[in-house]
Design a protein around this motif. Structure first.
Motif, PDB file in Angstrom:
ATOM      1  N   ILE A   6       0.673  78.201  31.758  1.00 55.87           N
ATOM      2  CA  ILE A   6       1.967  77.291  31.406  1.00 55.87           C
ATOM      3  C   ILE A   6       2.124  76.751  32.908  1.00 55.87           C
ATOM      4  CG2 ILE A   6       4.466  77.156  31.052  1.00 55.87           C
ATOM      5  CD1 ILE A   6       4.220  79.699  29.265  1.00 55.87           C
ATOM      6  N   LEU A   7       2.321  75.141  33.025  1.00 54.94           N
ATOM      7  CA  LEU A   7       2.498  74.637  34.018  1.00 54.94           C
ATOM      8  C   LEU A   7       4.142  74.018  33.875  1.00 54.94           C
ATOM      9  CD1 LEU A   7       1.932  73.307  36.708  1.00 54.94           C
ATOM     10  CD2 LEU A   7       0.973  71.323  35.346  1.00 54.94           C
ATOM     11  N   LEU A   8       4.855  74.615  34.867  1.00 52.27           N
ATOM     12  CA  LEU A   8       6.180  74.011  34.857  1.00 52.27           C
ATOM     13  C   LEU A   8       6.262  72.947  36.376  1.00 52.27           C
ATOM     14  CD1 LEU A   8       9.251  74.107  34.307  1.00 52.27           C
ATOM     15  CD2 LEU A   8       9.450  75.908  35.842  1.00 52.27           C
ATOM     16  N   VAL A   9       6.946  71.850  36.034  1.00 50.74           N
ATOM     17  CA  VAL A   9       6.781  70.961  37.216  1.00 50.74           C
ATOM     18  C   VAL A   9       8.340  70.577  37.064  1.00 50.74           C
ATOM     19  CG1 VAL A   9       6.233  68.580  37.976  1.00 50.74           C
ATOM     20  CG2 VAL A   9       4.652  69.821  36.536  1.00 50.74           C
ATOM     21  N   ASP A  10       9.056  71.037  38.497  1.00 51.25           N
ATOM     22  CA  ASP A  10      10.465  71.018  38.579  1.00 51.25           C
ATOM     23  C   ASP A  10      10.784  70.940  40.048  1.00 51.25           C
ATOM     24  OD1 ASP A  10      13.236  71.302  38.470  1.00 51.25           O
ATOM     25  OD2 ASP A  10      13.415  72.150  36.537  1.00 51.25           O
ATOM     26  N   ASP A  11      11.570  69.976  40.374  1.00 49.70           N
ATOM     27  CA  ASP A  11      11.929  69.876  41.676  1.00 49.70           C
ATOM     28  C   ASP A  11      12.891  70.797  42.435  1.00 49.70           C
ATOM     29  OD1 ASP A  11      13.552  68.039  40.556  1.00 49.70           O
ATOM     30  OD2 ASP A  11      14.192  67.231  42.392  1.00 49.70           O
ATOM     31  N   GLU A  24       9.322  86.679  33.734  1.00 50.76           N
ATOM     32  CA  GLU A  24       9.143  88.259  34.052  1.00 50.76           C
ATOM     33  C   GLU A  24       8.683  89.068  33.051  1.00 50.76           C
ATOM     34  OE1 GLU A  24      12.358  89.768  36.665  1.00 50.76           O
ATOM     35  OE2 GLU A  24      11.721  88.674  38.129  1.00 50.76           O
ATOM     36  N   GLY A  25       7.871  89.734  33.289  1.00 59.42           N
ATOM     37  CA  GLY A  25       7.230  90.550  32.252  1.00 59.42           C
ATOM     38  C   GLY A  25       6.029  90.271  31.282  1.00 59.42           C
ATOM     39  N   THR A  26       5.789  88.907  31.442  1.00 64.30           N
ATOM     40  CA  THR A  26       4.788  88.075  30.803  1.00 64.30           C
ATOM     41  C   THR A  26       3.363  88.111  31.471  1.00 64.30           C
ATOM     42  OG1 THR A  26       5.181  85.930  31.337  1.00 64.30           O
ATOM     43  CG2 THR A  26       6.434  87.038  29.521  1.00 64.30           C
ATOM     44  N   GLU A  27       3.383  88.446  32.749  1.00 66.84           N
ATOM     45  CA  GLU A  27       2.204  88.191  33.789  1.00 66.84           C
ATOM     46  C   GLU A  27       0.876  88.847  33.051  1.00 66.84           C
ATOM     47  OE1 GLU A  27       5.980  88.708  35.900  1.00 66.84           O
ATOM     48  OE2 GLU A  27       4.772  90.151  34.483  1.00 66.84           O
ATOM     49  N   GLU A  28       0.677  89.726  32.117  1.00 63.87           N
ATOM     50  CA  GLU A  28      -0.596  90.108  31.697  1.00 63.87           C
ATOM     51  C   GLU A  28      -1.011  89.065  30.543  1.00 63.87           C
ATOM     52  OE1 GLU A  28      -1.093  94.087  30.167  1.00 63.87           O
ATOM     53  OE2 GLU A  28       0.105  94.791  31.657  1.00 63.87           O
ATOM     54  N   THR A  29      -0.207  88.277  30.032  1.00 64.26           N
ATOM     55  CA  THR A  29      -0.541  87.308  28.987  1.00 64.26           C
ATOM     56  C   THR A  29      -0.439  85.767  29.497  1.00 64.26           C
ATOM     57  OG1 THR A  29       0.419  88.884  27.403  1.00 64.26           O
ATOM     58  CG2 THR A  29      -0.005  86.695  26.518  1.00 64.26           C
ATOM     59  N   PHE A  30       0.411  85.653  30.491  1.00 61.45           N
ATOM     60  CA  PHE A  30       0.525  84.380  31.046  1.00 61.45           C
ATOM     61  C   PHE A  30       0.534  84.204  32.100  1.00 61.45           C
ATOM     62  CE2 PHE A  30       2.844  84.505  26.785  1.00 61.45           C
ATOM     63  CZ  PHE A  30       2.295  83.253  26.169  1.00 61.45           C
ATOM     64  N   SER A  31      -0.053  82.874  32.642  1.00 61.32           N
ATOM     65  CA  SER A  31      -0.110  82.749  34.157  1.00 61.32           C
ATOM     66  C   SER A  31       0.695  81.348  34.270  1.00 61.32           C
ATOM     67  CB  SER A  31      -1.577  82.132  34.403  1.00 61.32           C
ATOM     68  OG  SER A  31      -1.498  81.700  35.885  1.00 61.32           O
ATOM     69  N   VAL A  32       1.801  81.487  35.085  1.00 59.86           N
ATOM     70  CA  VAL A  32       2.723  80.528  34.954  1.00 59.86           C
ATOM     71  C   VAL A  32       2.647  79.672  36.623  1.00 59.86           C
ATOM     72  CG1 VAL A  32       5.193  79.578  35.144  1.00 59.86           C
ATOM     73  CG2 VAL A  32       4.661  81.590  33.683  1.00 59.86           C
ATOM     74  N   LYS A  33       2.374  78.561  36.367  1.00 62.07           N
ATOM     75  CA  LYS A  33       2.170  77.653  37.538  1.00 62.07           C
ATOM     76  C   LYS A  33       3.380  76.822  37.807  1.00 62.07           C
ATOM     77  CE  LYS A  33      -2.445  79.012  37.505  1.00 62.07           C
ATOM     78  NZ  LYS A  33      -2.933  79.854  38.412  1.00 62.07           N
ATOM     79  N   PHE A  34       3.817  77.039  39.071  1.00 64.45           N
ATOM     80  CA  PHE A  34       5.065  76.169  39.417  1.00 64.45           C
ATOM     81  C   PHE A  34       4.606  75.120  40.472  1.00 64.45           C
ATOM     82  CE2 PHE A  34       6.628  80.157  37.963  1.00 64.45           C
ATOM     83  CZ  PHE A  34       7.702  79.754  37.037  1.00 64.45           C
ATOM     84  N   VAL A  35       5.143  73.890  40.356  1.00 64.53           N
ATOM     85  CA  VAL A  35       5.049  72.793  41.232  1.00 64.53           C
ATOM     86  C   VAL A  35       6.093  72.017  41.156  1.00 64.53           C
ATOM     87  CG1 VAL A  35       2.440  72.621  41.306  1.00 64.53           C
ATOM     88  CG2 VAL A  35       3.755  71.312  39.908  1.00 64.53           C
ATOM     89  N   ASP A  36       6.580  71.412  42.500  1.00 66.99           N
ATOM     90  CA  ASP A  36       7.846  70.874  42.494  1.00 66.99           C
ATOM     91  C   ASP A  36       7.728  69.322  42.874  1.00 66.99           C
ATOM     92  OD1 ASP A  36       6.708  70.566  45.122  1.00 66.99           O
ATOM     93  OD2 ASP A  36       8.248  71.309  46.214  1.00 66.99           O
ATOM     94  N   SER A  37       6.763  68.634  42.163  1.00 68.58           N
ATOM     95  CA  SER A  37       6.581  67.215  42.172  1.00 68.58           C
ATOM     96  C   SER A  37       5.466  66.768  41.275  1.00 68.58           C
ATOM     97  CB  SER A  37       6.483  66.573  43.559  1.00 68.58           C
ATOM     98  OG  SER A  37       4.780  67.035  43.933  1.00 68.58           O
ATOM     99  N   MET A  61      13.054  63.908  38.490  1.00 70.41           N
ATOM    100  CA  MET A  61      12.416  64.234  39.904  1.00 70.41           C
ATOM    101  C   MET A  61      12.407  62.808  40.734  1.00 70.41           C
ATOM    102  SD  MET A  61       9.478  67.044  38.846  1.00 70.41           S
ATOM    103  CE  MET A  61       8.503  66.016  37.808  1.00 70.41           C
ATOM    104  N   PRO A  62      12.351  63.285  42.037  1.00 74.06           N
ATOM    105  CA  PRO A  62      12.166  61.997  42.901  1.00 74.06           C
ATOM    106  C   PRO A  62      10.823  61.845  43.016  1.00 74.06           C
ATOM    107  CG  PRO A  62      12.732  63.929  44.028  1.00 74.06           C
ATOM    108  CD  PRO A  62      12.867  64.452  42.691  1.00 74.06           C
ATOM    109  N   LYS A  63      10.610  60.506  43.450  1.00 72.05           N
ATOM    110  CA  LYS A  63       9.435  59.909  43.675  1.00 72.05           C
ATOM    111  C   LYS A  63       8.803  59.574  42.163  1.00 72.05           C
ATOM    112  CE  LYS A  63       8.123  61.553  48.243  1.00 72.05           C
ATOM    113  NZ  LYS A  63       7.202  62.587  48.844  1.00 72.05           N
ATOM    114  N   MET A  64       7.908  60.485  41.885  1.00 76.90           N
ATOM    115  CA  MET A  64       7.517  60.436  40.677  1.00 76.90           C
ATOM    116  C   MET A  64       8.429  61.202  39.432  1.00 76.90           C
ATOM    117  SD  MET A  64       3.766  61.393  38.929  1.00 76.90           S
ATOM    118  CE  MET A  64       2.817  60.598  40.280  1.00 76.90           C
ATOM    119  N   ASN A  65       8.989  60.573  38.646  1.00 75.05           N
ATOM    120  CA  ASN A  65       9.952  61.374  37.826  1.00 75.05           C
ATOM    121  C   ASN A  65       8.891  61.954  36.664  1.00 75.05           C
ATOM    122  OD1 ASN A  65       9.742  59.447  35.645  1.00 75.05           O
ATOM    123  ND2 ASN A  65      11.502  58.368  36.621  1.00 75.05           N
ATOM    124  N   GLY A  66       9.694  62.705  35.681  1.00 74.03           N
ATOM    125  CA  GLY A  66       8.795  63.350  34.721  1.00 74.03           C
ATOM    126  C   GLY A  66       8.263  62.580  33.715  1.00 74.03           C
TER     127      GLY A  66
END
Length: 154
Positions: A6-11, A24-37, A61-66
């Motif tokens: 799962i990729l979450l993009v949120d500034d 929390e608690g889903t780490e065995e099944t899901f890899s959540v990637k967080f980026v801020d832009s 989001m600033p610069k490049m919005n969603g």
């Protein structure tokens, strides 16, 4: 077992923390990637070995919005079948219509209640593993003022 990505993009740092806690608690099944832009998201997407199973984009989001990021992602054929959900703090009709016209699978108004966010994320995780369309429709019927779904052929 391959973990779902799962990729979450949120500034907004606080929002990202809420998502971290909700997952929390889903780490065995899901890899959540967080980026801020948007730029960081495009960079990460270009480097991933596997396509994400779900992308969640913050609209404001600033610069490049969603919306701009959604356009960029949808132009890349590698991501044609990756479901994308837009999230925003309001249910403005223009935002919902824009998410639909740009090819998002759903638009979710960010819940202010942590337990509602956790419930939504838990259901999305189940949907990623089974049938995301059906899960989104169930969420829409449960939270019609917060979840908007679109019929895009994937």
């Amino acid at each position: 077992m391959n973990r779902k990505i799962i990729l979450l993009v949120d500034d907004d740092y606080d929002d990202a923390e809420f998502f971290r806690w909700a997952m929390e608690g889903t780490e065995e099944t899901f890899s959540v990637k967080f980026v801020d832009s948007g730029d960081a998201a495009l960079h990460l997407l270009s480097e991933l070995d596997s396509l994400p199973d779900l992308i969640i984009l913050d609209a404001g989001m600033p610069k490049m919005n969603g919306w701009e990021l959604l356009k960029h992602i949808k132009l890349d054929l590698r991501f044609a079948n990756v479901p994308i959900i837009m999230m925003a703090t309001s249910a403005r009709i223009q935002g919902i219509e824009q998410a639909d016209s740009l090819g998002a699978q759903a638009y979710i108004v960010k819940p202010s209640d942590f337990y509602q966010l956790k419930s939504i994320m838990e259901q999305l995780c189940v949907g990623i593993q089974t049938n995301l369309d059906a899960t989104l429709e169930t969420l829409r019927s449960t939270l019609p003022e917060s979840i908007y779904t679109f019929n895009h052929i994937q």
